[in-house]
Design a protein around this motif. Structure first.
Motif, PDB file in Angstrom:
ATOM      1  N   ASP A 197      52.205  33.709  51.663  1.00 46.56           N
ATOM      2  CA  ASP A 197      51.579  32.399  51.505  1.00 46.56           C
ATOM      3  C   ASP A 197      52.373  31.532  50.528  1.00 46.56           C
ATOM      4  OD1 ASP A 197      49.617  33.133  53.259  1.00 46.56           O
ATOM      5  OD2 ASP A 197      48.152  33.672  51.706  1.00 46.56           O
ATOM      6  N   ALA A 198      52.489  30.243  50.870  1.00 46.55           N
ATOM      7  CA  ALA A 198      53.210  29.282  50.038  1.00 46.55           C
ATOM      8  C   ALA A 198      52.426  27.979  50.010  1.00 46.55           C
ATOM      9  CB  ALA A 198      54.616  29.054  50.581  1.00 46.55           C
ATOM     10  N   PRO A 199      52.573  27.166  48.950  1.00 45.02           N
ATOM     11  CA  PRO A 199      51.870  25.871  48.891  1.00 45.02           C
ATOM     12  C   PRO A 199      52.249  24.991  50.077  1.00 45.02           C
ATOM     13  CG  PRO A 199      52.766  26.444  46.742  1.00 45.02           C
ATOM     14  CD  PRO A 199      53.334  27.443  47.711  1.00 45.02           C
ATOM     15  N   ASN A 200      51.269  24.364  50.654  1.00 42.99           N
ATOM     16  CA  ASN A 200      51.473  23.463  51.781  1.00 42.99           C
ATOM     17  C   ASN A 200      51.882  22.091  51.247  1.00 42.99           C
ATOM     18  OD1 ASN A 200      51.441  21.974  54.105  1.00 42.99           O
ATOM     19  ND2 ASN A 200      49.267  22.292  54.559  1.00 42.99           N
ATOM     20  N   PRO A 201      53.108  21.650  51.483  1.00 38.97           N
ATOM     21  CA  PRO A 201      53.554  20.363  50.938  1.00 38.97           C
ATOM     22  C   PRO A 201      52.825  19.166  51.530  1.00 38.97           C
ATOM     23  CG  PRO A 201      55.196  21.248  52.444  1.00 38.97           C
ATOM     24  CD  PRO A 201      54.179  22.321  52.248  1.00 38.97           C
ATOM     25  N   LEU A 202      52.183  19.349  52.699  1.00 39.96           N
ATOM     26  CA  LEU A 202      51.489  18.240  53.340  1.00 39.96           C
ATOM     27  C   LEU A 202      50.006  18.198  53.008  1.00 39.96           C
ATOM     28  CD1 LEU A 202      53.135  18.247  56.892  1.00 39.96           C
ATOM     29  CD2 LEU A 202      53.594  16.721  54.966  1.00 39.96           C
ATOM     30  N   TRP A 203      49.516  19.157  52.233  1.00 40.32           N
ATOM     31  CA  TRP A 203      48.090  19.147  51.881  1.00 40.32           C
ATOM     32  C   TRP A 203      47.780  17.952  50.983  1.00 40.32           C
ATOM     33  CZ3 TRP A 203      45.669  20.992  47.040  1.00 40.32           C
ATOM     34  CH2 TRP A 203      44.276  21.014  47.119  1.00 40.32           C
ATOM     35  N   GLN A 204      48.507  17.807  49.914  1.00 40.92           N
ATOM     36  CA  GLN A 204      48.446  16.640  49.041  1.00 40.92           C
ATOM     37  C   GLN A 204      49.874  16.303  48.623  1.00 40.92           C
ATOM     38  OE1 GLN A 204      45.939  17.592  45.693  1.00 40.92           O
ATOM     39  NE2 GLN A 204      44.058  16.950  46.716  1.00 40.92           N
ATOM     40  N   PHE A 205      50.147  15.032  48.490  1.00 42.52           N
ATOM     41  CA  PHE A 205      51.465  14.654  47.989  1.00 42.52           C
ATOM     42  C   PHE A 205      51.366  13.332  47.234  1.00 42.52           C
ATOM     43  CE2 PHE A 205      51.305  12.988  52.372  1.00 42.52           C
ATOM     44  CZ  PHE A 205      51.701  11.666  52.195  1.00 42.52           C
ATOM     45  N   ASP A 206      52.336  13.128  46.348  1.00 41.17           N
ATOM     46  CA  ASP A 206      52.407  11.902  45.546  1.00 41.17           C
ATOM     47  C   ASP A 206      53.435  10.959  46.141  1.00 41.17           C
ATOM     48  OD1 ASP A 206      50.568  12.742  43.490  1.00 41.17           O
ATOM     49  OD2 ASP A 206      52.124  14.121  42.794  1.00 41.17           O
ATOM     50  N   GLY A 207      53.262   9.703  45.860  1.00 39.03           N
ATOM     51  CA  GLY A 207      54.197   8.681  46.304  1.00 39.03           C
ATOM     52  C   GLY A 207      54.212   7.515  45.348  1.00 39.03           C
ATOM     53  N   ASN A 208      55.110   6.580  45.610  1.00 39.43           N
ATOM     54  CA  ASN A 208      55.254   5.438  44.714  1.00 39.43           C
ATOM     55  C   ASN A 208      55.572   4.201  45.527  1.00 39.43           C
ATOM     56  OD1 ASN A 208      55.114   5.001  41.784  1.00 39.43           O
ATOM     57  ND2 ASN A 208      57.163   4.158  42.010  1.00 39.43           N
ATOM     58  N   VAL A 209      54.831   3.122  45.264  1.00 39.45           N
ATOM     59  CA  VAL A 209      55.058   1.840  45.926  1.00 39.45           C
ATOM     60  C   VAL A 209      55.875   0.960  44.992  1.00 39.45           C
ATOM     61  CG1 VAL A 209      53.975  -0.218  46.886  1.00 39.45           C
ATOM     62  CG2 VAL A 209      52.911   2.022  47.213  1.00 39.45           C
ATOM     63  N   ASP A 210      56.989   0.441  45.474  1.00 41.31           N
ATOM     64  CA  ASP A 210      57.825  -0.451  44.667  1.00 41.31           C
ATOM     65  C   ASP A 210      57.131  -1.808  44.575  1.00 41.31           C
ATOM     66  OD1 ASP A 210      59.761  -1.902  43.398  1.00 41.31           O
ATOM     67  OD2 ASP A 210      61.404  -1.248  44.682  1.00 41.31           O
ATOM     68  N   LEU A 211      56.671  -2.148  43.376  1.00 37.99           N
ATOM     69  CA  LEU A 211      55.907  -3.380  43.202  1.00 37.99           C
ATOM     70  C   LEU A 211      56.736  -4.625  43.422  1.00 37.99           C
ATOM     71  CD1 LEU A 211      53.793  -2.461  40.029  1.00 37.99           C
ATOM     72  CD2 LEU A 211      53.229  -2.131  42.433  1.00 37.99           C
ATOM     73  N   LEU A 212      58.050  -4.529  43.259  1.00 38.75           N
ATOM     74  CA  LEU A 212      58.915  -5.707  43.401  1.00 38.75           C
ATOM     75  C   LEU A 212      59.546  -5.817  44.762  1.00 38.75           C
ATOM     76  CD1 LEU A 212      60.733  -5.867  39.945  1.00 38.75           C
ATOM     77  CD2 LEU A 212      58.695  -7.082  40.699  1.00 38.75           C
TER      78      LEU A 212
END
Length: 461
Positions: A441-456
């Motif tokens: 068993d390994a962590p599922n990368p698609l279960w939760q993930f972080d992202g960033n929106v470029d405000l500019l």
């Protein structure tokens, strides 16, 4: 004593009188060494240095061995995967709490300590130059602050590498960074937060000079940092957000996307350096005008506080106007098109990672053709701005398969553009925390993930 200080100041400006015996000037380097020894001889400074060089490493190593991770913290979900994640988790905590408190203890007390001890007269007689005293104290405080920051970097990095190892790091858009690339960007991220740290240290110098022995001067950097953190949590226009040096404590996130989101980071660094220069110059001018002859003197008073605050307030207003004019940024900077691109990009990179975990046939982002359709829970609500009610339907294509794959995510987007996507099905893709791989068993990368929106960034990319 007043005459002595006046004579010294005149001698600095015009040189010694021809008939007078020249008094040897004490070099700034000697005064700097004296002030540095005074600082590091204090028990609280020694305790802080020891804590910064030991505690982060122990914390990162301990968390890396636990079964639960701080998934709500940026890069916290990857602390089991690579040792570099621990240094970034420490950086996030340091920018919020540690660095403001450290600058308060060091810079906020570097001048006020002389007021409490009543030693200004002795120092002026020995050095005979307020300018040299100010320079030496400012440099000594800066040296100690840099020593503390270096300890945080070295300890957290060493703790992660020893406990977890030098492994690849998953970026904020899902792309994989090699260990060497991760190391370089982690160190660069720490280097970038030196600018807002200098700004807070300069505010500490200003408070220490203006408020004397008052406890408010000691707490001023922490109070200013807290106010800026509260401002970053509010739905302010992006130009106002970037005009505060506190944004540079979080703008390093943009280093971990591809391509890097450098616009907000560079603006944040420039604003922080402007704040550092402005606050330091204000503190210097107030220091030169103060009265050293009275043992009961307790700082220049309210007028000096106003004189120190007004330039910073004016700087914030001018910077906000300049950012608006130069970038054309309006509103929150969080728009539907930006969110859809960021979510689709991160999903595509992480889908490839899951494919490798499951030993499926390799696929590229171009073949997947990932798209995202995002809204704020209702067509009646404008799909813009921060909130925890964003919902995205992600679609992708597999080579040789006619059916289109879809997955649902609930997004929580903060005002600074960071978001966390929580999988809401199907269970075969993002429904479980773990995936069963040939190696276990390994962590599922698609279960939760972080992202960033470029405000500019523009809505069209």
């Amino acid at each position: 004593m007043t005459a002595t200080v006046a004579e010294d100041a005149d001698r600095e400006a015009h040189g010694p009188d021809r008939g007078a015996t020249a008094v040897p000037r004490v070099p700034v380097a000697r005064v700097y060494r004296f002030e540095l020894v005074k600082l590091v001889s204090q028990w609280r400074i020694r305790l802080l240095v020891l804590a910064c060089w030991i505690v982060p490493g122990l914390f990162v190593a301990a968390v890396g061995r636990q079964s639960t991770l701080p998934v709500d913290t940026l890069f916290g979900r990857w602390m089991h995967a690579t040792g570099w994640a621990g240094a970034l988790v420490t950086l996030g905590f340091a920018g919020t709490w540690a660095l403001p408190l450290l600058t308060s203890v060091v810079a906020g007390d570097v001048f006020a300590s002389e007021d409490r001890l009543g030693t200004w007269r002795h120092l002026l007689v020995a050095v005979r130059s307020p300018r040299r005293i100010f320079a030496a104290k400012a440099l000594a405080g800066l040296t100690v602050v840099l020593l503390l920051v270096a300890g945080l970097v070295a300890s957290s990095s060493a703790g992660g590498l020893v406990a977890i190892g030098d492994r690849p790091l998953v970026g904020l858009d899902g792309h994989l960074l090699t260990p060497a690339d991760a190391a370089g960007k982690v160190l660069l991220a720490w280097a970038c937060v030196l600018a807002p740290t200098l700004a807070l240290a300069a505010v500490g110098l200003l408070g220490s000079v203006a408020l004397g022995r008052s406890p408010t001067g000691l707490l001023l950097p922490a109070l200013v940092a807290l106010a800026m953190q509260l401002a970053q949590m509010m739905p302010l226009p992006v130009a106002v957000r970037l005009a505060l040096p506190g944004y540079a404590f979080i703008a390093w996130n943009g280093l971990f996307t591809s391509p890097a989101q450098l616009g907000p980071l560079l603006i944040g660094i420039a604003v922080s350096l402007l704040w550092a220069v402005t606050a330091t110059v204000s503190a210097f001018l107030l220091f030169l005008r103060r009265d050293f002859t009275s043992a009961a003197h307790d700082g220049p008073g309210r007028g000096a506080v106003t004189a120190g605050v007004l330039p910073l307030a004016a700087l914030a207003a001018v910077t906000a106007a300049a950012v608006t004019t130069a970038t054309g940024a309006t509103g929150s900077g969080i728009e539907q098109d930006k969110v859809q691109r960021s979510a689709a990009t991160a999903f595509a990179h992480l889908y490839r990672m899951q494919t490798r975990q499951l030993n499926r046939p390799a696929v590229t982002e171009a073949q997947l053709k990932v798209t995202a359709d995002c809204d704020k829970g209702s067509v009646k609500v404008a799909a813009e701005g921060p909130g925890n009610d964003w919902r995205c339907v992600v679609s992708w294509h597999l080579p040789g398969v006619d059916a289109v794959g879809t997955a649902v995510y609930q997004l929580d987007i903060t005002p600074d553009g960071r978001f966390m996507a929580d999988g809401d099905g199907p269970k075969e893709v993002n429904g479980y925390f773990l995936v069963r791989t040939p190696d276990g068993d390994a962590p599922n990368p698609l279960w939760q993930f972080d992202g960033n929106v470029d405000l500019l960034a523009t809505s069209k990319g």
